[in-house]
Design an enzyme around this catalytic site. Structure first.
Site, PDB file in Angstrom:
ATOM      1  N   ARG A 121      48.784  54.942  47.457  1.00  0.00           N
ATOM      2  CA  ARG A 121      49.025  53.542  47.055  1.00  0.00           C
ATOM      3  C   ARG A 121      47.935  52.596  47.541  1.00  0.00           C
ATOM      4  O   ARG A 121      48.187  51.423  47.820  1.00  0.00           O
ATOM      5  CB  ARG A 121      50.393  53.065  47.520  1.00  0.00           C
ATOM      6  CG  ARG A 121      51.540  53.884  46.941  1.00  0.00           C
ATOM      7  CD  ARG A 121      52.873  53.212  47.072  1.00  0.00           C
ATOM      8  NE  ARG A 121      53.923  54.157  46.737  1.00  0.00           N
ATOM      9  CZ  ARG A 121      54.569  54.883  47.637  1.00  0.00           C
ATOM     10  NH1 ARG A 121      54.268  54.752  48.915  1.00  0.00           N
ATOM     11  NH2 ARG A 121      55.498  55.730  47.262  1.00  0.00           N
ATOM     12  N   GLU A 237      42.212  37.855  36.385  1.00  0.00           N
ATOM     13  CA  GLU A 237      42.004  37.512  34.979  1.00  0.00           C
ATOM     14  C   GLU A 237      43.247  36.909  34.339  1.00  0.00           C
ATOM     15  O   GLU A 237      43.672  37.295  33.256  1.00  0.00           O
ATOM     16  CB  GLU A 237      41.577  38.776  34.215  1.00  0.00           C
ATOM     17  CG  GLU A 237      40.775  38.466  32.983  1.00  0.00           C
ATOM     18  CD  GLU A 237      40.008  39.687  32.487  1.00  0.00           C
ATOM     19  OE1 GLU A 237      40.490  40.801  32.669  1.00  0.00           O
ATOM     20  OE2 GLU A 237      38.919  39.498  31.940  1.00  0.00           O
ATOM     21  N   ARG A 242      38.118  33.866  34.446  1.00  0.00           N
ATOM     22  CA  ARG A 242      37.382  35.109  34.562  1.00  0.00           C
ATOM     23  C   ARG A 242      36.993  35.686  33.206  1.00  0.00           C
ATOM     24  O   ARG A 242      36.032  36.457  33.095  1.00  0.00           O
ATOM     25  CB  ARG A 242      38.230  36.120  35.346  1.00  0.00           C
ATOM     26  CG  ARG A 242      37.505  37.434  35.592  1.00  0.00           C
ATOM     27  CD  ARG A 242      38.146  38.203  36.726  1.00  0.00           C
ATOM     28  NE  ARG A 242      37.524  39.511  36.843  1.00  0.00           N
ATOM     29  CZ  ARG A 242      37.574  40.247  37.925  1.00  0.00           C
ATOM     30  NH1 ARG A 242      38.217  39.826  38.989  1.00  0.00           N
ATOM     31  NH2 ARG A 242      36.981  41.416  37.969  1.00  0.00           N
ATOM     32  N   HIS A 253      32.489  46.300  23.468  1.00  0.00           N
ATOM     33  CA  HIS A 253      33.468  47.373  23.702  1.00  0.00           C
ATOM     34  C   HIS A 253      33.839  48.067  22.398  1.00  0.00           C
ATOM     35  O   HIS A 253      33.940  49.296  22.343  1.00  0.00           O
ATOM     36  CB  HIS A 253      34.750  46.809  24.323  1.00  0.00           C
ATOM     37  CG  HIS A 253      34.655  46.575  25.799  1.00  0.00           C
ATOM     38  ND1 HIS A 253      35.598  45.848  26.484  1.00  0.00           N
ATOM     39  CD2 HIS A 253      33.738  46.974  26.715  1.00  0.00           C
ATOM     40  CE1 HIS A 253      35.261  45.808  27.761  1.00  0.00           C
ATOM     41  NE2 HIS A 253      34.135  46.472  27.930  1.00  0.00           N
TER      42      HIS A 253
END
Lengths: 360, 360
Positions: A121, A237, A242, A253
């Site tokens: 974690r 974000e 951001r 992308h």
């Protein structure tokens, strides 16, 4: 060594920028906590140049060091590679105080960071970026993750590094094509937030291409400062601030996805995406022709591609954009420039995106 | 409906506890944000009882609902299942405003939570726990993850739910063995922090076994309050405070690992682990015999196993303990009771653990 601090409270960290500083990495890692185990995540290409230096630097600082070497390339940025890192950490019984050291470019950093985010974690990790794109972008800000067959970086987590450590000398062994691809991300910072920096880049094309030490350190440092300021404002974000870092990335992308991450380096796709975004902004009446042209020209002066090849289906690119993380509620939000140094978010319907991408 | 609030600032959330409240789930989810897509993660066993109700409740609240059904059982709590959920989310183009709804026990909750933590770097999720162990433990506190072949929950992340929604009526269909296993976790809360609650449990064994509504709601609510207080103090298990929740878990996890997660339900292993921890505490002179015996007796009155079977190799159990996440710097930290209602952390060397486990 120059220092940029990312202000994120208890998750804040330093970015150290220097030349020929790699042998001091271990001593800096030693100050981060009580852990004595360090695992270097790298690939064979980078390992050939820098692994010995990094390994012995960590060992000298009393770390018990192991190495997890991955295949080189974006196509290995998969959940499978993350499991490979996890297997390595389990086998050596890494505990919560252990440190992952990412030695390499953006792909290595994203994967090592995601493995650290999801092991026990969350354990600490240190970024040692060896490419321009990793130094000015992917190693700062805590975005980690891997690709999904249907889209880039769809699987991931926010996990801030404990330290980012950059040795400018590592750029000397970077293939020319990767160096240029990184410069697309550098130019991006000028467009989104600093017209003076954009001017500086226009005035120093030759010096940057020659990796002139003073100029290189200034450029990397300025990019880190600009990114650190944005990240400190909007760590996860959520505020929209951001999102400006994604300038050129929405088309970029999508272009990487339709070419299956094989044709373009990330920065090359981003450069093409910036030109596409500039054209869309111009067509929508947001950006002057001259400001659009300066972006294309500067990318071109650095030898970067600026056009989506004619044989790539625009409809497929538009379709890939709607699967991008930045799509919300069926709309695609794009970062568009109003002028160099100033951008804003604009939302388009999927249909409008199809029309706009046809025109790029 | 009763409400327990977990105080975690911007990551805070409510736990709603009621009876026959499942049809109102959708309306409560509607208040969480602007998202319109919801994916229910469940398994076929739970789906047979409650999926229709949950699905139509969400649909009535204007959610576009899809269902991702996983195989039932701890042995499917793997990174493979997480990829299966991710594939489902990608295929339906889930965006960042989407919601994952975990309908089921601890395994479903841990997996849905981890899938939510790692999709698009984190989306919202809602826990609808349908077992005692999930209601009083795993659905509260933000621990998510999956097992690794070499250890339980080695892969995971902290990711807080947006809401925990419990309908006590769902316990009516819970197999007897699972009900009892959950009660081991309930008893744990008494031992670690509330002697009055432990007394209450001793006085209400029959009522709890009969799922008497008032008693059941009180028990679940009290456990959630106790856990919420600990979690608010130590969200990411760094201060040591949260570690007390692992009472009985160090031996319990190891026992599950050496029996390959097939022999024991999680709560059963924890119950045996509590008795082992009580014996170790007694042997170390920390805990009175009477206080040790009360723990064993109460577990036994609920029909729970209390002994590591003779044919299980103690050395293997001790070895598995050293791989547990709670091991730090080669030492194993165990939670030991000083008396019922009061525990502390004690560190042992691997060698000492081997000796102590031999005596349990």
């Amino acid at each position: 060594m120059e220092k940029v601090t990312v202000q994120l409270g208890e998750r804040g960290y330093d970015i150290l920028i220097g030349s020929a500083t790699l042998p001091t990495l271990g001593a800096h890692c030693r100050t981060l906590g009580p852990g004595t185990a360090a695992t270097i995540v790298t690939n064979q290409t980078v390992a050939a140049h820098y692994l010995t230096t990094v390994q012995s630097s960590l060992a000298k600082a009393d770390f018990d060091v192991s190495v997890c070497e991955l295949e080189d390339g974006e196509r290995f940025k998969t959940i499978r590679s993350i499991s490979h890192i996890h297997d390595h950490l389990v086998a050596r019984r890494m505990d919560r105080n252990g440190l992952l050291v990412a030695l390499g470019g953006g792909v290595i950093g994203d994967m090592a960071g995601f493995a650290a985010a999801t092991f026990l974690r969350g354990i600490g990790f240190v970024q040692v970026p060896t490419t321009v794109v990793a130094q000015v972008d992917s190693s700062v800000g805590g975005k980690t993750g891997v690709n999904h067959p249907r889209g880039k970086n769809l699987i991931g987590a926010f996990h801030q590094p404990r330290l980012v450590f950059m040795d400018m000398n590592t750029l000397a062994t970077l293939p020319r094509r990767e160096l240029l691809a990184g410069i697309a991300e550098v130019i991006k910072y000028g467009v989104i937030s600093d017209p003076v920096f954009f001017d500086y880049l226009e005035a120093n094309v030759e010096e940057i291409l020659a990796l002139e030490p003073g100029v290189t350190a200034h450029v990397v440092r300025r990019c880190c400062e600009l990114k650190a300021a944005v990240v400190a404002d909007d760590e996860r974000e959520t505020s929209g601030r951001r999102a400006i870092l994604n300038y050129g990335h929405t088309v970029g992308h999508a272009l990487e996805a339709v070419t299956r991450y094989r044709r373009y380096l990330h920065g090359e796709a981003v450069g093409i995406g910036m030109v596409a975004a500039a054209r869309i902004a111009h067509r929508e009446g947001i950006l002057d022709e001259d400001q659009m042209e300066r972006q294309r020209t500067l990318l071109q002066r650095f030898g970067l591609p600026t056009e989506i090849p004619a044989r790539i289906d625009r409809a497929a690119v538009a379709d890939a954009m709607t699967l991008d993380k930045k799509a919300a509620g069926g709309h695609i939000r794009m970062v568009l420039a109003e002028r160099i140094g100033q951008v804003k978010l604009v939302a388009f319907s999927a249909e409008k995106v199809r029309e706009l991408v046809r025109g790029t």
